[in-house]
Design a protein around this motif. Structure first.
Motif, mmCIF file in Angstrom:
data_model
loop_
_atom_site.group_PDB
_atom_site.id
_atom_site.type_symbol
_atom_site.label_atom_id
_atom_site.label_comp_id
_atom_site.label_asym_id
_atom_site.label_seq_id
_atom_site.Cartn_x
_atom_site.Cartn_y
_atom_site.Cartn_z
ATOM 1 N N ASP A 72 0.880 -1.157 0.000
ATOM 2 C CA ASP A 72 0.000 0.000 0.000
ATOM 3 C C ASP A 72 0.925 1.216 0.000
ATOM 4 O OD1 ASP A 72 -1.965 1.850 0.309
ATOM 5 O OD2 ASP A 72 -2.940 0.870 2.008
ATOM 6 N N ASP A 113 -5.460 -2.699 -3.697
ATOM 7 C CA ASP A 113 -6.876 -2.639 -3.299
ATOM 8 C C ASP A 113 -7.573 -1.459 -3.942
ATOM 9 O OD1 ASP A 113 -6.599 -4.677 -1.519
ATOM 10 O OD2 ASP A 113 -6.176 -3.360 0.181
ATOM 11 N N ILE A 114 -6.851 -0.365 -4.040
ATOM 12 C CA ILE A 114 -7.444 0.862 -4.583
ATOM 13 C C ILE A 114 -6.424 1.590 -5.448
ATOM 14 C CG2 ILE A 114 -8.953 1.214 -2.569
ATOM 15 C CD1 ILE A 114 -6.996 3.767 -2.141
ATOM 16 N N GLY A 156 -14.623 13.920 -6.474
ATOM 17 C CA GLY A 156 -14.623 12.482 -6.704
ATOM 18 C C GLY A 156 -15.045 11.718 -5.465
ATOM 19 N N ARG A 164 -6.429 4.533 5.326
ATOM 20 C CA ARG A 164 -6.960 3.566 4.358
ATOM 21 C C ARG A 164 -7.131 2.199 5.001
ATOM 22 N NH1 ARG A 164 -3.491 5.949 -0.078
ATOM 23 N NH2 ARG A 164 -1.887 4.387 0.253
ATOM 24 N N GLU A 205 -15.875 6.055 -11.555
ATOM 25 C CA GLU A 205 -16.786 6.893 -10.778
ATOM 26 C C GLU A 205 -16.069 8.096 -10.172
ATOM 27 O OE1 GLU A 205 -20.284 5.909 -7.586
ATOM 28 O OE2 GLU A 205 -19.768 4.547 -9.200
ATOM 29 N N LEU A 206 -14.822 7.867 -9.804
ATOM 30 C CA LEU A 206 -14.010 8.952 -9.244
ATOM 31 C C LEU A 206 -13.802 10.049 -10.287
ATOM 32 C CD1 LEU A 206 -12.207 9.808 -6.781
ATOM 33 C CD2 LEU A 206 -10.336 8.570 -7.865
ATOM 34 N N GLY A 207 -13.844 9.665 -11.566
ATOM 35 C CA GLY A 207 -13.671 10.655 -12.634
ATOM 36 C C GLY A 207 -12.336 10.534 -13.344
ATOM 37 N N ARG A 250 -18.730 11.624 -4.963
ATOM 38 C CA ARG A 250 -19.450 10.667 -5.819
ATOM 39 C C ARG A 250 -19.347 9.237 -5.311
ATOM 40 N NH1 ARG A 250 -17.697 13.977 -10.114
ATOM 41 N NH2 ARG A 250 -15.739 12.849 -10.309
ATOM 42 N N LEU A 251 -18.277 8.944 -4.566
ATOM 43 C CA LEU A 251 -18.017 7.559 -4.170
ATOM 44 C C LEU A 251 -18.745 7.143 -2.896
ATOM 45 C CD1 LEU A 251 -14.185 7.323 -4.937
ATOM 46 C CD2 LEU A 251 -16.052 6.293 -6.222
ATOM 47 N N LEU A 270 -17.530 -5.761 -1.816
ATOM 48 C CA LEU A 270 -16.152 -5.442 -2.216
ATOM 49 C C LEU A 270 -16.066 -4.119 -2.974
ATOM 50 C CD1 LEU A 270 -13.205 -6.299 -2.285
ATOM 51 C CD2 LEU A 270 -13.687 -7.591 -4.363
ATOM 52 N N VAL A 271 -17.042 -3.900 -3.870
ATOM 53 C CA VAL A 271 -17.025 -2.649 -4.636
ATOM 54 C C VAL A 271 -17.240 -1.448 -3.707
ATOM 55 C CG1 VAL A 271 -18.235 -1.305 -6.408
ATOM 56 C CG2 VAL A 271 -17.727 -3.714 -6.812
ATOM 57 N N ASP A 331 -6.237 5.570 -6.174
ATOM 58 C CA ASP A 331 -6.882 6.870 -5.975
ATOM 59 C C ASP A 331 -6.304 7.869 -6.985
ATOM 60 O OD1 ASP A 331 -4.413 7.559 -5.029
ATOM 61 O OD2 ASP A 331 -5.022 7.793 -2.941
ATOM 62 N N SER A 332 -6.706 9.134 -6.873
ATOM 63 C CA SER A 332 -6.290 10.093 -7.911
ATOM 64 C C SER A 332 -4.772 10.279 -7.917
ATOM 65 C CB SER A 332 -7.008 11.429 -7.721
ATOM 66 O OG SER A 332 -6.607 12.056 -6.530
ATOM 67 N N ARG A 383 -10.630 0.239 5.701
ATOM 68 C CA ARG A 383 -10.812 -1.094 5.096
ATOM 69 C C ARG A 383 -11.256 -2.095 6.166
ATOM 70 N NH1 ARG A 383 -11.261 -3.539 0.284
ATOM 71 N NH2 ARG A 383 -9.667 -2.177 -0.574
ATOM 72 N N THR A 405 -14.162 -0.758 -1.749
ATOM 73 C CA THR A 405 -13.159 -0.105 -2.592
ATOM 74 C C THR A 405 -13.483 1.369 -2.781
ATOM 75 O OG1 THR A 405 -12.882 -2.219 -3.711
ATOM 76 C CG2 THR A 405 -11.962 -0.300 -4.808
ATOM 77 N N LYS A 406 -14.770 1.662 -3.015
ATOM 78 C CA LYS A 406 -15.179 3.058 -3.194
ATOM 79 C C LYS A 406 -14.917 3.869 -1.923
ATOM 80 C CE LYS A 406 -18.696 2.334 -6.719
ATOM 81 N NZ LYS A 406 -20.140 2.366 -7.037
ATOM 82 N N VAL A 430 -12.836 3.210 0.634
ATOM 83 C CA VAL A 430 -11.408 3.355 0.948
ATOM 84 C C VAL A 430 -10.764 4.389 0.012
ATOM 85 C CG1 VAL A 430 -9.179 2.174 1.051
ATOM 86 C CG2 VAL A 430 -11.224 1.014 1.882
ATOM 87 N N THR A 431 -11.193 4.386 -1.255
ATOM 88 C CA THR A 431 -10.659 5.366 -2.204
ATOM 89 C C THR A 431 -11.057 6.781 -1.787
ATOM 90 O OG1 THR A 431 -10.855 3.707 -3.955
ATOM 91 C CG2 THR A 431 -10.508 5.973 -4.660
ATOM 92 N N THR A 445 -14.436 1.871 -9.467
ATOM 93 C CA THR A 445 -14.212 3.027 -8.598
ATOM 94 C C THR A 445 -13.488 4.156 -9.330
ATOM 95 O OG1 THR A 445 -14.115 1.565 -6.689
ATOM 96 C CG2 THR A 445 -13.180 3.761 -6.413
ATOM 97 N N ALA A 501 -13.245 -4.115 -9.126
ATOM 98 C CA ALA A 501 -13.754 -3.092 -8.199
ATOM 99 C C ALA A 501 -12.942 -1.801 -8.316
ATOM 100 C CB ALA A 501 -13.714 -3.611 -6.757
ATOM 101 N N SER A 508 -9.069 7.868 1.133
ATOM 102 C CA SER A 508 -7.705 8.207 0.752
ATOM 103 C C SER A 508 -7.631 9.646 0.231
ATOM 104 C CB SER A 508 -7.223 7.226 -0.323
ATOM 105 O OG SER A 508 -5.884 7.461 -0.647
ATOM 106 N N GLU A 509 -8.599 10.004 -0.618
ATOM 107 C CA GLU A 509 -8.638 11.373 -1.157
ATOM 108 C C GLU A 509 -8.822 12.399 -0.035
ATOM 109 O OE1 GLU A 509 -8.004 11.907 -4.231
ATOM 110 O OE2 GLU A 509 -8.380 9.958 -5.156
ATOM 111 N N GLY A 551 -10.177 15.169 -5.956
ATOM 112 C CA GLY A 551 -10.224 14.671 -4.584
ATOM 113 C C GLY A 551 -11.583 14.848 -3.934
#
Lengths: 136, 139
Positions: free
Chosen positions: A20, A53-54, B112, B25, A92-94, B115-116, B39-40, A56-57, B29, B43-44, B46-47, A89, A85, B50-51, B109
């Protein structure tokens, strides 16, 4: 500070991100890769993100930047192994990551790089190719 | 908490460095898995975390993330509160616009992250700080 290892396999540099990453680690990877491309003269970079796992931007931007840097250094970058996944994501994040070539796994990534190199040869040998087509 | 019962005390993670963003993060999680988000959705969330943790660090000058499992009687979810006492956001509408950035990033950031997640609430005052509360519910 964790460092992501860069492996050389033939004409390809393989990066498999298994941790990570902190933002600092991501920036270091970017710099390490640029140096290794020049030092090895490799023409392909495969970044395996199966273990991530992810995305991000920040990591997304890093992937785009690596692709751009390697392009300038005459190497093709392919990102492989994105989890479903993560893909959902990201969109959707863009982040569409339009500038990045992707493949489902390392094997296909290698094929993509090989094909990209062949295309370039065809372009260089364009005239010869046209002749061959004409005679057949 | 106005609606819902906490499924355990919130766990707090300080955000003072790059490595703390990674810890946020991991904490999110863990709680998302315990709450049985898909899971999706994990992921959304955690993302998004993170932002927002990165925003707290870079724009807010550091702060905290409080992560808790919540239950509104019908479904379970995960709620995260990011708090900083930084400069605040002068123009919130602008800050929530895709592509707007002051940090040299992609400007995705805040917009986004919104939206998540399912619920997104932001309270900010110039020179006082910012508090962002997000919740992701199980389906």
């Amino acid at each position: 500070m964790e460092r992501v290892p860069v492996l050389k396999i033939g004409d390809i540099l393989l990066v498999s991100i298994q941790v990570d990453m902190s933002d600092q680690t991501a920036v270091m990877l970017q710099e390490d890769l640029a140096e290794r491309i020049v030092a090895t003269g490799c023409h392909g970079v495969i970044i395996d993100i199966t273990a991530l796992d992810i995305v991000d931007s920040f990591v997304g931007r890093m992937l785009s930047t690596i692709a751009s840097i390697s392009k300038v250094l005459d190497a093709e970058t392919v990102v492989v192994g994105m989890r479903p996944a993560v893909a959902i994501t990201l969109v959707e994040l863009g982040l569409s990551l339009n500038s990045i070539r992707t493949a489902l796994n390392v094997e296909r990534g290698m094929e993509l790089i090989a094909a990209a190199r062949t295309d370039e040869w065809v372009m260089v040998d364009g005239d010869e190719d046209a002749e061959t087509t004409a005679t057949t | 908490m106005t609606a819902g019962v906490d499924l355990g005390a919130p766990q707090t993670q300080a955000i003072r460095s790059d490595d703390d963003v990674v810890r946020v993060r991991q904490l999110v999680r863990t709680v998302a898995v315990a709450t049985k988000l898909s899971l999706v959705d994990q992921t959304k969330l955690v993302t998004a975390a993170s932002e927002l943790a990165r925003n707290t660090l870079i724009h807010g000058g550091g702060g905290t993330a409080d992560v808790a499992g919540v239950d509104d009687g019908r479904r379970r979810g995960v709620r995260i509160v990011f708090t900083d006492s930084g400069p605040g956001i002068p123009d919130l509408d602008l800050a929530l616009t895709d592509g707007y950035t002051t940090g040299g990033g992609l400007g995705l950031g805040l917009s986004g992250a919104r939206r998540l997640v399912d619920d997104f609430d932001i309270v900010t005052a110039v020179d006082e700080g910012t508090r962002i509360t997000v919740t992701k519910w199980s389906r």
